[in-house]
Design a protein around this motif. Structure first.
Motif, PDB file in Angstrom:
ATOM      1  N   TYR A  10       0.856  -1.188   0.000  1.00 25.65           N
ATOM      2  CA  TYR A  10       0.000   0.000   0.000  1.00 25.65           C
ATOM      3  C   TYR A  10       0.886   1.230   0.000  1.00 25.65           C
ATOM      4  O   TYR A  10       2.100   1.144   0.236  1.00 25.65           O
ATOM      5  N   ALA A  11       0.263   2.378  -0.287  1.00 22.21           N
ATOM      6  CA  ALA A  11       1.051   3.609  -0.349  1.00 22.21           C
ATOM      7  C   ALA A  11       0.160   4.796  -0.029  1.00 22.21           C
ATOM      8  O   ALA A  11      -1.056   4.762  -0.258  1.00 22.21           O
ATOM      9  N   ASP A  12       0.772   5.837   0.519  1.00 19.85           N
ATOM     10  CA  ASP A  12       0.063   7.102   0.729  1.00 19.85           C
ATOM     11  C   ASP A  12       0.083   7.874  -0.573  1.00 19.85           C
ATOM     12  O   ASP A  12       1.010   7.758  -1.372  1.00 19.85           O
ATOM     13  N   THR A  13      -0.959   8.688  -0.757  1.00 15.26           N
ATOM     14  CA  THR A  13      -0.926   9.604  -1.894  1.00 15.26           C
ATOM     15  C   THR A  13      -0.362  10.937  -1.416  1.00 15.26           C
ATOM     16  O   THR A  13      -0.385  11.224  -0.222  1.00 15.26           O
ATOM     17  N   PRO A  14       0.152  11.776  -2.335  1.00 16.61           N
ATOM     18  CA  PRO A  14       0.678  13.088  -1.930  1.00 16.61           C
ATOM     19  C   PRO A  14      -0.425  13.921  -1.300  1.00 16.61           C
ATOM     20  O   PRO A  14      -1.596  13.745  -1.606  1.00 16.61           O
ATOM     21  N   PHE A  15      -0.035  14.834  -0.475  1.00 16.00           N
ATOM     22  CA  PHE A  15      -0.969  15.760   0.183  1.00 16.00           C
ATOM     23  C   PHE A  15      -2.002  15.017   1.007  1.00 16.00           C
ATOM     24  O   PHE A  15      -3.149  15.399   1.096  1.00 16.00           O
ATOM     25  N   THR A  16      -1.577  13.917   1.618  1.00 17.47           N
ATOM     26  CA  THR A  16      -2.447  13.183   2.521  1.00 17.47           C
ATOM     27  C   THR A  16      -2.772  14.080   3.713  1.00 17.47           C
ATOM     28  O   THR A  16      -1.901  14.755   4.249  1.00 17.47           O
ATOM     29  N   PHE A  25       3.232  16.700   2.077  1.00 16.49           N
ATOM     30  CA  PHE A  25       3.683  16.022   0.871  1.00 16.49           C
ATOM     31  C   PHE A  25       4.699  14.976   1.304  1.00 16.49           C
ATOM     32  O   PHE A  25       5.896  15.178   1.237  1.00 16.49           O
ATOM     33  N   GLN A  26       4.182  13.900   1.842  1.00 12.73           N
ATOM     34  CA  GLN A  26       5.083  12.843   2.311  1.00 12.73           C
ATOM     35  C   GLN A  26       4.412  11.524   2.029  1.00 12.73           C
ATOM     36  O   GLN A  26       3.289  11.289   2.472  1.00 12.73           O
ATOM     37  N   GLN A  27       5.060  10.688   1.262  1.00 15.28           N
ATOM     38  CA  GLN A  27       4.444   9.420   0.923  1.00 15.28           C
ATOM     39  C   GLN A  27       5.289   8.271   1.462  1.00 15.28           C
ATOM     40  O   GLN A  27       6.498   8.365   1.542  1.00 15.28           O
ATOM     41  N   GLU A  28       4.572   7.235   1.769  1.00 18.43           N
ATOM     42  CA  GLU A  28       5.247   6.031   2.226  1.00 18.43           C
ATOM     43  C   GLU A  28       4.752   4.891   1.360  1.00 18.43           C
ATOM     44  O   GLU A  28       3.550   4.777   1.121  1.00 18.43           O
ATOM     45  N   ILE A  29       5.662   4.105   0.848  1.00 17.88           N
ATOM     46  CA  ILE A  29       5.291   2.919   0.076  1.00 17.88           C
ATOM     47  C   ILE A  29       5.656   1.700   0.911  1.00 17.88           C
ATOM     48  O   ILE A  29       6.809   1.582   1.349  1.00 17.88           O
ATOM     49  N   VAL A  30       4.690   0.849   1.151  1.00 19.02           N
ATOM     50  CA  VAL A  30       4.943  -0.356   1.944  1.00 19.02           C
ATOM     51  C   VAL A  30       4.684  -1.576   1.066  1.00 19.02           C
ATOM     52  O   VAL A  30       3.629  -1.675   0.448  1.00 19.02           O
ATOM     53  N   LEU A  31       5.667  -2.450   0.982  1.00 18.16           N
ATOM     54  CA  LEU A  31       5.507  -3.671   0.190  1.00 18.16           C
ATOM     55  C   LEU A  31       5.740  -4.869   1.091  1.00 18.16           C
ATOM     56  O   LEU A  31       6.580  -4.828   2.000  1.00 18.16           O
ATOM     57  N   ASP A  32       4.979  -5.897   0.831  1.00 13.79           N
ATOM     58  CA  ASP A  32       5.198  -7.133   1.576  1.00 13.79           C
ATOM     59  C   ASP A  32       6.576  -7.693   1.243  1.00 13.79           C
ATOM     60  O   ASP A  32       7.048  -7.565   0.105  1.00 13.79           O
ATOM     61  N   ALA A  33       7.214  -8.310   2.224  1.00 13.18           N
ATOM     62  CA  ALA A  33       8.591  -8.804   2.053  1.00 13.18           C
ATOM     63  C   ALA A  33       8.720  -9.772   0.880  1.00 13.18           C
ATOM     64  O   ALA A  33       9.789  -9.916   0.295  1.00 13.18           O
ATOM     65  N   THR A  34       7.604 -10.417   0.525  1.00 12.48           N
ATOM     66  CA  THR A  34       7.666 -11.407  -0.569  1.00 12.48           C
ATOM     67  C   THR A  34       7.291 -10.809  -1.935  1.00 12.48           C
ATOM     68  O   THR A  34       7.092 -11.550  -2.889  1.00 12.48           O
ATOM     69  N   TRP A  35       7.187  -9.458  -2.017  1.00 11.19           N
ATOM     70  CA  TRP A  35       6.590  -8.840  -3.217  1.00 11.19           C
ATOM     71  C   TRP A  35       7.239  -9.281  -4.525  1.00 11.19           C
ATOM     72  O   TRP A  35       6.561  -9.538  -5.516  1.00 11.19           O
ATOM     73  N   SER A  36       8.577  -9.404  -4.511  1.00  7.44           N
ATOM     74  CA  SER A  36       9.256  -9.635  -5.791  1.00  7.44           C
ATOM     75  C   SER A  36       9.065 -11.058  -6.302  1.00  7.44           C
ATOM     76  O   SER A  36       9.296 -11.337  -7.475  1.00  7.44           O
ATOM     77  N   THR A  37       8.626 -11.933  -5.445  1.00  6.43           N
ATOM     78  CA  THR A  37       8.432 -13.321  -5.882  1.00  6.43           C
ATOM     79  C   THR A  37       6.970 -13.625  -6.170  1.00  6.43           C
ATOM     80  O   THR A  37       6.622 -14.700  -6.638  1.00  6.43           O
ATOM     81  N   ARG A  38       6.076 -12.654  -5.878  1.00  2.00           N
ATOM     82  CA  ARG A  38       4.648 -12.864  -6.148  1.00  2.00           C
ATOM     83  C   ARG A  38       4.356 -12.688  -7.645  1.00  2.00           C
ATOM     84  O   ARG A  38       5.097 -11.989  -8.335  1.00  2.00           O
ATOM     85  N   ALA A  45       4.436  -3.298  -7.541  1.00  4.94           N
ATOM     86  CA  ALA A  45       5.345  -2.296  -6.959  1.00  4.94           C
ATOM     87  C   ALA A  45       5.195  -0.978  -7.723  1.00  4.94           C
ATOM     88  O   ALA A  45       5.116   0.100  -7.115  1.00  4.94           O
ATOM     89  N   LEU A  46       5.124  -1.050  -9.056  1.00  6.29           N
ATOM     90  CA  LEU A  46       4.886   0.163  -9.867  1.00  6.29           C
ATOM     91  C   LEU A  46       3.551   0.806  -9.499  1.00  6.29           C
ATOM     92  O   LEU A  46       3.423   2.030  -9.437  1.00  6.29           O
ATOM     93  N   HIS A  47       2.551  -0.032  -9.235  1.00  8.32           N
ATOM     94  CA  HIS A  47       1.223   0.447  -8.836  1.00  8.32           C
ATOM     95  C   HIS A  47       1.333   1.295  -7.553  1.00  8.32           C
ATOM     96  O   HIS A  47       0.788   2.404  -7.487  1.00  8.32           O
ATOM     97  N   GLU A  48       2.073   0.794  -6.557  1.00 10.27           N
ATOM     98  CA  GLU A  48       2.200   1.535  -5.289  1.00 10.27           C
ATOM     99  C   GLU A  48       3.002   2.829  -5.498  1.00 10.27           C
ATOM    100  O   GLU A  48       2.681   3.862  -4.915  1.00 10.27           O
ATOM    101  N   ILE A  49       4.033   2.762  -6.328  1.00  8.06           N
ATOM    102  CA  ILE A  49       4.793   3.983  -6.656  1.00  8.06           C
ATOM    103  C   ILE A  49       3.874   4.987  -7.341  1.00  8.06           C
ATOM    104  O   ILE A  49       3.918   6.183  -7.062  1.00  8.06           O
ATOM    105  N   GLY A  50       2.970   4.477  -8.215  1.00  4.49           N
ATOM    106  CA  GLY A  50       1.983   5.341  -8.880  1.00  4.49           C
ATOM    107  C   GLY A  50       1.130   6.086  -7.865  1.00  4.49           C
ATOM    108  O   GLY A  50       0.905   7.296  -7.986  1.00  4.49           O
ATOM    109  N   HIS A  51       0.662   5.379  -6.820  1.00  6.85           N
ATOM    110  CA  HIS A  51      -0.110   6.047  -5.761  1.00  6.85           C
ATOM    111  C   HIS A  51       0.722   7.150  -5.103  1.00  6.85           C
ATOM    112  O   HIS A  51       0.238   8.261  -4.877  1.00  6.85           O
ATOM    113  N   ALA A  52       1.966   6.809  -4.774  1.00  7.34           N
ATOM    114  CA  ALA A  52       2.825   7.764  -4.070  1.00  7.34           C
ATOM    115  C   ALA A  52       3.069   9.016  -4.907  1.00  7.34           C
ATOM    116  O   ALA A  52       3.301  10.102  -4.362  1.00  7.34           O
TER     117      ALA A  52
END
Ligand SMILES: [Zn+2]
Length: 338
Positions: A10-16, A25-38, A45-52
Motif C-alpha cells: 500500500y502507499a500514501d498519496t501526496p498531500f495526505t 507532501f510525504q508518501q510512504e510505500i509499503v511492500l510485503d517482504a515477498t513482493w518480488s516473488t509474487r 510495486a509500480l502500482h504503489e509507486i503510482g499512488h505515491a
C-alpha cells in the motif's frame, strides 16, 4: 518492506491529510517482504509507486476509465492484471506527465514520425514532428495535452492512428503530409510546413513561420510577429488576420512574403475600429506611394514603396498597426475578404 497481513502493498498519496487537518507532501510505500516473488510483483510495486506520485485507481472516484480499458495493459493502476510487460503504460505516462511534465530525457533536437507512437513526449531541444510520409489528412496540434490523429478522431486515445502530445512537451516544428492537414502551433515560436494538400495552419502565440507550400492553404499567424508563406504554386492561399493586436508591433509585425493575385487577405474576424462598439469591418482605401499624414479609424491603405498595409484602429488618425505584404506591386479591393 515487511510482512503485511492481507495485502501485497500500500502507499500514501501526496498531500495526505494528517491529524490536525494540514496536508503534507510525504508518501510512504509499503511492500510485503515477498513482493518480488509474487505473480506480477513488479507490476504491483509500480502500482504503489503510482499512488505515491498521485495516481488513483481508474475504477474509483469521480473520473472513471472506460471498463473496457481498465486493465494493466493500459495502466498499472488497474486491478485487472493483463499486462505482459512490467512498465508504466500509456495512461500512466500521460497522467504522470500532466502532473510533473516530461522526463529529463530526449533533450536533443529530436524528430518524431507522426503515427509511430501513441504518445509523443519530449524533454527539450528544438524538435520536429513530421507527417511527410502520410497521404491521409492529419490533425496535428502542438499544444501540450492535445489529442491528435490521422484521418478521424476516436473517442479513445488508445485507438489506432490517435496520437497524444504529452503535457508540457514543447515541440518547435511541424511538417504536414500530402493530405488536407490542420496544423496548430503552440505558445512558443514555431516553424510549420503544410506540404501538399489544402492545409490550414494556425501559428497561435509566438513569432511563427508558416509555410503553406503546395495547395490552396489557409494561414492564420495568431499573435506575435509571424512570417507567412502561401507557397509558390498557382493556388489560392488565404491569409487570415483576426485582431489588430495579433499583427505585432511597429518594429516587429506580421509579414506575407509571396502574395499573388490569386491569394486573399481575410479580415472577416477583424475589428478595425476599436473606438466603436461591436466588430467594425475594415475599409481598404487603396494603394499609395507614400504614407498618409492622417488616416480615418477603421481603415487600411497599402504603401507600395514599403510594401506595408497601414492600419488605423484607435481613432487618433495616426497609424497603429502594420502588415508587410510582398509579392505584388499594389493591393486591390479584390484581394481582400472583408
Ligand atoms: Zn492501489
Amino acid at each position: 518492506m515487511y510482512d503485511i497481513v492481507g495485502a501485497e502493498g500500500y502507499a500514501d498519496t501526496p498531500f495526505t491529510k494528517i491529524a490536525d487537518g494540514a496536508r503534507q507532501f510525504q508518501q510512504e510505500i509499503v511492500l510485503d517482504a515477498t513482493w518480488s516473488t509474487r505473480p506480477n510483483g513488479y507490476l504491483h510495486a509500480l502500482h504503489e509507486i503510482g499512488h505515491a506520485l498521485g495516481l488513483k485507481h481508474p475504477f474509483e472516484g469521480e473520473t472513471l476509465l472506460n471498463p473496457d480499458e481498465d486493465n494493466t495493459n493500459n495502466t498499472v493502476m488497474s486491478y485487472t492484471d493483463t499486462a505482459v510487460t512490467y512498465t508504466l503504460k500509456t495512461y500512466d505516462i500521460i497522467a504522470l506527465q500532466s502532473i510533473y511534465g516530461p522526463a529529463k530525457a530526449r533533450l536533443g533536437n529530436n524528430s518524431y514520425k507522426f503515427g509511430n507512437d501513441e504518445i509523443i513526449w519530449d524533454g527539450g531541444g528544438a524538435d520536429t514532428i513530421t507527417a511527410a510520409h502520410l497521404r491521409e489528412k492529419i490533425v496535428l496540434d502542438l499544444a501540450g495535452g492535445a489529442h491528435n490523429y490521422i484521418r478521424k478522431k476516436s473517442a479513445s486515445i488508445l485507438d489506432p492512428d490517435q496520437i497524444w502530445l504529452g503535457h508540457f512537451t514543447q515541440i518547435e516544428n511541424a511538417i504536414g503530409g500530402s493530405g488536407n492537414d490542420a496544423i496548430s502551433g503552440n505558445e512558443i515560436n514555431n516553424s510549420t510546413r503544410g506540404g501538399k494538400g489544402n492545409d490550414r495552419i494556425n501559428g497561435r502565440d509566438g513569432n511563427d513561420t508558416l509555410r503553406g507550400e503546395t495547395g490552396a492553404d489557409t494561414l492564420v499567424g495568431g499573435s506575435g510577429a509571424d512570417r507567412l508563406f502561401g507557397g509558390k504554386d498557382p493556388s489560392k492561399d488565404v491569409f487570415v488576420f483576426r485582431a489588430a493586436d495579433e499583427l505585432g508591433t511597429p518594429d516587429r509585425h506580421d509579414a506575407v512574403f509571396d502574395f499573388t493575385k490569386l491569394d486573399r487577405l481575410d479580415f472577416r474576424a477583424f475589428d478595425a475600429d476599436l473606438t466603436a462598439a461591436g466588430q467594425q469591418k475594415l475599409d481598404f482605401i487603396g494603394s499609395f506611394k507614400t504614407d498618409r499624414a492622417w488616416q480615418e479609424a477603421g481603415t487600411a491603405y497599402y504603401n507600395t514603396r514599403t510594401d506595408m498595409l497601414v492600419f488605423e484602429t484607435d481613432g487618433d488618425g495616426i497609424a497603429d498597426h502594420w502588415l508587410t505584404v510582398k509579392g505584388v506591386s499594389t493591393l486591390k479591393d479584390a484581394y481582400f475578404i472583408l
